[in-house]
Enzyme design. Structure first.
Site, PDB file in Angstrom:
ATOM      1  N   ASP A  45     171.628 -69.352  32.257  1.00 34.51           N
ATOM      2  CA  ASP A  45     172.902 -68.928  32.856  1.00 34.51           C
ATOM      3  C   ASP A  45     174.073 -69.304  31.961  1.00 34.51           C
ATOM      4  O   ASP A  45     174.999 -68.509  31.760  1.00 34.51           O
ATOM      5  CB  ASP A  45     173.070 -69.561  34.241  1.00 34.51           C
ATOM      6  CG  ASP A  45     174.440 -69.267  34.835  1.00 34.51           C
ATOM      7  OD1 ASP A  45     174.756 -68.078  35.012  1.00 34.51           O
ATOM      8  OD2 ASP A  45     175.208 -70.217  35.080  1.00 34.51           O
ATOM      9  N   LYS A  94     172.381 -71.780  39.937  1.00 33.08           N
ATOM     10  CA  LYS A  94     172.810 -73.181  39.863  1.00 33.08           C
ATOM     11  C   LYS A  94     172.587 -73.899  41.189  1.00 33.08           C
ATOM     12  O   LYS A  94     172.177 -75.055  41.222  1.00 33.08           O
ATOM     13  CB  LYS A  94     174.283 -73.253  39.450  1.00 33.08           C
ATOM     14  CG  LYS A  94     174.538 -72.806  38.014  1.00 33.08           C
ATOM     15  CD  LYS A  94     175.949 -73.084  37.569  1.00 33.08           C
ATOM     16  CE  LYS A  94     176.951 -72.065  38.054  1.00 33.08           C
ATOM     17  NZ  LYS A  94     176.916 -70.802  37.300  1.00 33.08           N
ATOM     18  N   HIS A 119     179.129 -73.996  48.336  1.00 32.20           N
ATOM     19  CA  HIS A 119     179.704 -73.536  47.070  1.00 32.20           C
ATOM     20  C   HIS A 119     180.923 -72.679  47.353  1.00 32.20           C
ATOM     21  O   HIS A 119     180.883 -71.772  48.181  1.00 32.20           O
ATOM     22  CB  HIS A 119     178.698 -72.713  46.265  1.00 32.20           C
ATOM     23  CG  HIS A 119     179.307 -72.138  45.011  1.00 32.20           C
ATOM     24  ND1 HIS A 119     179.477 -72.889  43.866  1.00 32.20           N
ATOM     25  CD2 HIS A 119     179.827 -70.916  44.742  1.00 32.20           C
ATOM     26  CE1 HIS A 119     180.058 -72.143  42.944  1.00 32.20           C
ATOM     27  NE2 HIS A 119     180.286 -70.948  43.438  1.00 32.20           N
TER      28      HIS A 119
END
Length: 433
Positions: A161, A187, A82
């Site tokens: 979220d 996530k 990420h």
């Protein structure tokens, strides 16, 4: 249990229990806790912070608020990467086939962009025929057979979220380390990863503007990973100037192809090797990052990384011939040079501003409804530390409109020059394990 009591508890600096955090997240997701109370709670967290355990519990409460992807049918350790975002951040397009080429399964969920350029999904879709929306069974089978698959957002992942982020955006509580860390990690965990490598950007073109803040965010996310039994590492990388040379969807795909050939910009290649080495180690395919790096360098040198990219593109319906002949990709009507007005050295490139210039061209989305022009963008020819002579091309604008005075003006504003030599910025500031 009452929300007002929990707001008061956090306001006064006390630690919330797992049950209390679950109550807050479940209540807000279901609608039984109103926006005004959640806003008050978020502001309490903004000022009082959260312990590592609280942050981990909040992360998992958001994970459990919706669907979770089960990747257990995929052989091996699934490692996700990420990035906290930046300008010219082409790393996923390079890393997905590169890491897969050494046998590490890459099951990647990526999104569409809102900002400077399209997201990873938009970039892949600039390859003719490429399908980013694939069924779960195909996704899993493809990773087992080809070792890599990339798909867009799927299912109802982390609805808490999404709802909380929308509220943070309008209550001045975005810039909170525990809230940022739990948002990102929820996530990643819901996406089914066994291990996570984080690329935390720092600098003018990143959300975190200084190294200390970036380190705090990285440590918080690594701690969450450890608390919920996910191997997690973080790299803090520079975003004081765009990464690589290309800003724009097709242009970044071309740059990724060049990098997989071993002919890409050195900063992009170096960051991909750094992140990729950590992914290989976490996947248990190498004992050390040095060993992992040699494996990755070898598949670039022998062409296997590029072949894996072709195999992956074909599996998702794309025209792999563009990898051998990138000129087949969509091209802008106009190529307009931006010329240096004097002699000197590039001292600074405002990454945010030059990213906005690309967005004005149509390379990114100003709003969710904006349509991305995949062919347009910018190619940088001079970066920080480079010598410039009057009349040199510092940037080429790729545009589908002839008049680009607004874009050119923005580019000139983005560049600063010095009469004396300027050092190149450090690419990797720190690594957090």
């Amino acid at each position: 249990m009452r929300m007002v009591d929990l707001i008061e508890k956090k306001r006064d600096g006390s630690e919330l229990t797992k049950e209390e955090i679950n109550f807050i997240i479940e209540g807000y997701t279901s609608g039984s806790i109103p926006d005004y109370q959640m806003s008050s709670f978020l502001m309490s967290v903004f000022f009082r912070g959260m312990t590592a355990e609280e942050t981990a519990n909040m992360t998992m409460a958001m994970v459990h608020s919706g669907d979770q992807i089960d990747l257990s049918a995929i052989d091996g350790v699934k490692v996700d990467k990420h990035s906290t975002g930046g300008v010219g951040d082409t790393t996923t397009i390079v890393l997905a086939p590169l890491v897969a080429a050494v046998g590490v399964p890459v099951a990647k969920l990526s999104g569409r962009g809102l900002g400077h350029t399209g997201g990873t999904v938009d970039k892949f879709e600039s390859i003719p025929g490429f399908r980013s929306e694939i069924e779960a069974d195909q996704f899993i089978n493809q990773v087992n057979e080809v070792k890599v698959a990339v798909t867009g957002p799927t299912g109802n992942l982390t609805p808490a979220d999404k709802k909380i982020y929308g509220l943070r955006d309008v209550t001045a509580t975005v810039n909170s380390i525990p809230l940022m860390a739990s948002s990102i990690m929820s996530k990643k965990i819901a996406s089914g990863s066994d291990a996570i490598v984080l690329d935390v950007k720092v600098g003018a073109g990143a959300f975190m503007k200084d190294v200390d803040s970036a380190k705090k965010l990285a440590y918080a996310m690594v701690e969450i990973g450890k608390n919920v039994s996910r191997d997690t590492m973080a790299v803090i990388s520079d975003m004081d100037q765009p990464l690589g040379l290309a800003i724009g969807n097709v242009l970044e795909v071309k740059e990724a192809i060049a990098t997989l050939r071993g002919e890409g910009p050195k900063d992009l290649e170096e960051l991909c090797l750094t992140l990729g080495s950590k992914m290989v180690v976490l996947a248990k395919h190498a004992k050390t990052v040095e060993e992992a790096r040699k494996m990755l360098e070898e598949v670039i040198a022998n062409g296997k990384a590029l072949e894996k990219f072709k195999e992956f593109v074909i599996a998702q319906g794309g025209d792999a011939s563009v990898i051998d002949d990138p000129l087949k990709l969509a091209a802008a009507k106009y190529e307009i040079p931006v010329l240096a007005k004097g002699d000197g050295y590039v001292a600074k490139i405002e990454a945010d501003s030059i990213g906005t210039a690309a967005m004005i061209l149509g390379a990114g989305r100003a709003t969710k409804d904006s349509v991305v022009d995949l062919a347009v963008g910018l190619m940088l020819h001079k970066k920080i530390g480079d010598e410039v002579k009057k009349g040199d091309t510092i940037v080429t604008i790729y545009s589908n409109r002839e008049n680009v005075d607004d874009v050119m003006e923005r580019i000139y504003e983005s560049y600063s020059f010095s009469l004396t030599k300027v050092a190149e910025p450090v690419l990797v500031h720190a690594e957090i394990h």
